[in-house]
Design a protein around this motif. Structure first.
Motif, short mmCIF file in Angstrom:
data_model
loop_
_atom_site.label_atom_id
_atom_site.label_comp_id
_atom_site.label_asym_id
_atom_site.label_seq_id
_atom_site.Cartn_x
_atom_site.Cartn_y
_atom_site.Cartn_z
N ALA A 193 17.01 31.79 22.46
CA ALA A 193 17.03 30.80 23.53
C ALA A 193 15.91 31.05 24.53
N THR A 194 15.42 30.00 25.16
CA THR A 194 14.44 30.14 26.23
C THR A 194 15.17 30.51 27.51
N PRO A 195 14.46 31.01 28.52
CA PRO A 195 15.12 31.32 29.79
C PRO A 195 15.91 30.14 30.35
N ARG A 196 15.39 28.94 30.22
CA ARG A 196 16.10 27.77 30.72
C ARG A 196 17.40 27.55 29.95
N GLN A 197 17.34 27.68 28.64
CA GLN A 197 18.54 27.50 27.82
C GLN A 197 19.56 28.61 28.07
N ALA A 198 19.07 29.83 28.25
CA ALA A 198 19.97 30.98 28.42
C ALA A 198 20.69 30.95 29.76
N THR A 199 20.09 30.32 30.75
CA THR A 199 20.69 30.30 32.09
C THR A 199 21.13 28.89 32.50
N PHE A 200 21.30 28.01 31.54
CA PHE A 200 21.65 26.62 31.85
C PHE A 200 22.95 26.53 32.65
N GLU A 201 23.98 27.23 32.22
CA GLU A 201 25.27 27.16 32.90
C GLU A 201 25.19 27.75 34.30
N GLN A 202 24.46 28.86 34.46
CA GLN A 202 24.32 29.49 35.78
C GLN A 202 23.56 28.57 36.74
N VAL A 203 22.52 27.94 36.23
CA VAL A 203 21.75 27.01 37.06
C VAL A 203 22.63 25.82 37.46
N LYS A 204 23.38 25.31 36.50
CA LYS A 204 24.25 24.17 36.78
C LYS A 204 25.27 24.50 37.86
N ARG A 205 25.91 25.68 37.76
CA ARG A 205 26.91 26.07 38.74
C ARG A 205 26.30 26.25 40.12
N SER A 206 25.13 26.87 40.18
CA SER A 206 24.49 27.11 41.48
C SER A 206 24.10 25.80 42.15
N LEU A 207 23.62 24.85 41.37
CA LEU A 207 23.24 23.55 41.93
C LEU A 207 24.46 22.77 42.41
N ILE A 208 25.53 22.80 41.62
CA ILE A 208 26.75 22.09 42.01
C ILE A 208 27.32 22.68 43.30
N LEU A 209 27.35 24.02 43.37
CA LEU A 209 27.88 24.68 44.57
C LEU A 209 27.05 24.34 45.80
N ALA A 210 25.73 24.33 45.66
CA ALA A 210 24.86 24.09 46.81
C ALA A 210 24.87 22.62 47.25
N LEU A 211 24.94 21.71 46.30
CA LEU A 211 24.82 20.28 46.63
C LEU A 211 26.16 19.63 46.96
N SER A 212 27.26 20.25 46.57
CA SER A 212 28.57 19.66 46.82
C SER A 212 28.84 19.35 48.29
N THR A 251 21.47 27.98 46.67
CA THR A 251 21.12 27.86 45.25
C THR A 251 20.52 29.15 44.71
N MET A 252 19.55 29.70 45.42
CA MET A 252 18.87 30.90 44.96
C MET A 252 19.81 32.10 44.91
N LYS A 253 20.61 32.25 45.94
CA LYS A 253 21.53 33.39 45.99
C LYS A 253 22.58 33.29 44.89
N ARG A 254 23.16 32.11 44.73
CA ARG A 254 24.20 31.94 43.72
C ARG A 254 23.64 32.10 42.31
N LEU A 255 22.44 31.58 42.06
CA LEU A 255 21.83 31.71 40.74
C LEU A 255 21.60 33.16 40.38
N ARG A 256 21.04 33.91 41.30
CA ARG A 256 20.78 35.32 41.04
C ARG A 256 22.08 36.09 40.82
N ASP A 257 23.09 35.83 41.65
CA ASP A 257 24.37 36.52 41.53
C ASP A 257 25.07 36.17 40.22
N ASP A 258 25.00 34.90 39.80
CA ASP A 258 25.65 34.49 38.55
C ASP A 258 24.97 35.12 37.34
#
Length: 263
Positions: A169-188, A146-153
């Motif tokens: 946008a707030t940091p959370r809003q600005a990185t929502f898609e990147q966070v979502k992708r990193s979580l999906i990749l890690a948890l899949s 998760t951490m590696k993918r989030l930083r790379d994205d």
């Protein structure tokens, strides 16, 4: 007749030593195929032998103790090693080892607390330490990814993130898609494993119980609990890691921290 743990240990190591024959087969194949992995294979199996031997004696000692402090100490040691390992995977994330360790601690401790309060497991070393080990190991892998993918994205899409920040946008809003992708990749992988458990292979906990003489029904019941707790702990740990990464990715003025994304 001497029945000390050390004598029993030596007697019990006959079959594991015989099983190393398949490792030498793998080493021979590596040599034939010129893979250059033979030395690494031998090193890995020797290291595993030594580590597991030491852990076996340590667990033997802890299981004989009635002080709950030993459970906490063993658990914190596992979390520390897991945090260090996951942090190395995400080595470009500032304070990555601390973030990984804190995330793993959060996910596994919350999950363990729920299981103990619901009396799924008794709070004894024989139950808590193996269960905690499974959760910590799984959370370690998920958190590191998760951490590696989030930083790379975020690095790859810096322009999009900066544009969103510039628009308010707030940091959370600005990185929502990147966070979502990193979580999906890690948890899949964890979710896919739960979907196919028992169909492709029998998991370790279930296999161990069956080989130890337990009925398949009892083994299945335990494995269902294990799969549930792995999903719970992994999800909490991975989400926690994204929240803890944000302060390192952004300045106090809500701008991307350029030095984090240079490499």
């Amino acid at each position: 007749m001497d029945t000390s743990p050390y004598v029993d240990f030596l007697k019990g190591m006959v079959k594991p030593l015989l099983a190393t024959s398949v490792v030498f087969m793998a080493v021979a194949l590596s040599f034939v195929q010129k893979l250059g992995l033979g030395t690494e294979m031998v090193y890995a199996i020797i290291r595993a032998f030594l580590q597991l031997s030491v852990v076996g004696f340590v667990l033997q000692f802890i299981f004989s103790q009635k002080n709950a402090g030993w459970i906490v100490l063993a658990y914190l040691f596992m979390v520390s090693v897991a945090g260090y390992t996951a942090g190395q995977r995400a080595n470009h994330v500032p304070r990555g080892k601390f973030i990984a360790g804190a995330s793993i601690l959060a996910g596994t401790s919350i999950t363990m607390l729920v299981l103990v309060l619901l009396r799924v497991f008794p709070f004894t070393p024989r139950y808590i330490i193996p269960v905690a080990g499974m959760m910590v190991g799984n959370s370690m892998t998920v958190t590191g990814v998760t951490m590696k993918r989030l930083r790379d994205d975020v690095k790859t899409q810096m322009s999009l993130v900066e544009t969103a920040l510039a628009l308010g946008a707030t940091p959370r809003q600005a990185t929502f898609e990147q966070v979502k992708r990193s979580l999906i990749l890690a948890l899949s992988p964890v979710i896919d494993n739960a979907k196919t458990v028992g169909l492709i292979s029998l998991p370790g906990a279930m296999t161990g119980l069956i080989m130890g003489g337990a009925s398949p029904i009892e083994a299945i019941q335990l494995q269902i609990v294990v799969m549930n707790m792995l999903i719970g702990a992994s999800t909490v740990s991975s989400i926690a890691s994204t929240y803890l990464c944000w302060p390192a990715f952004f300045t106090k003025a809500y701008q991307l921290e350029a030095k984090v994304f240079k490499q």
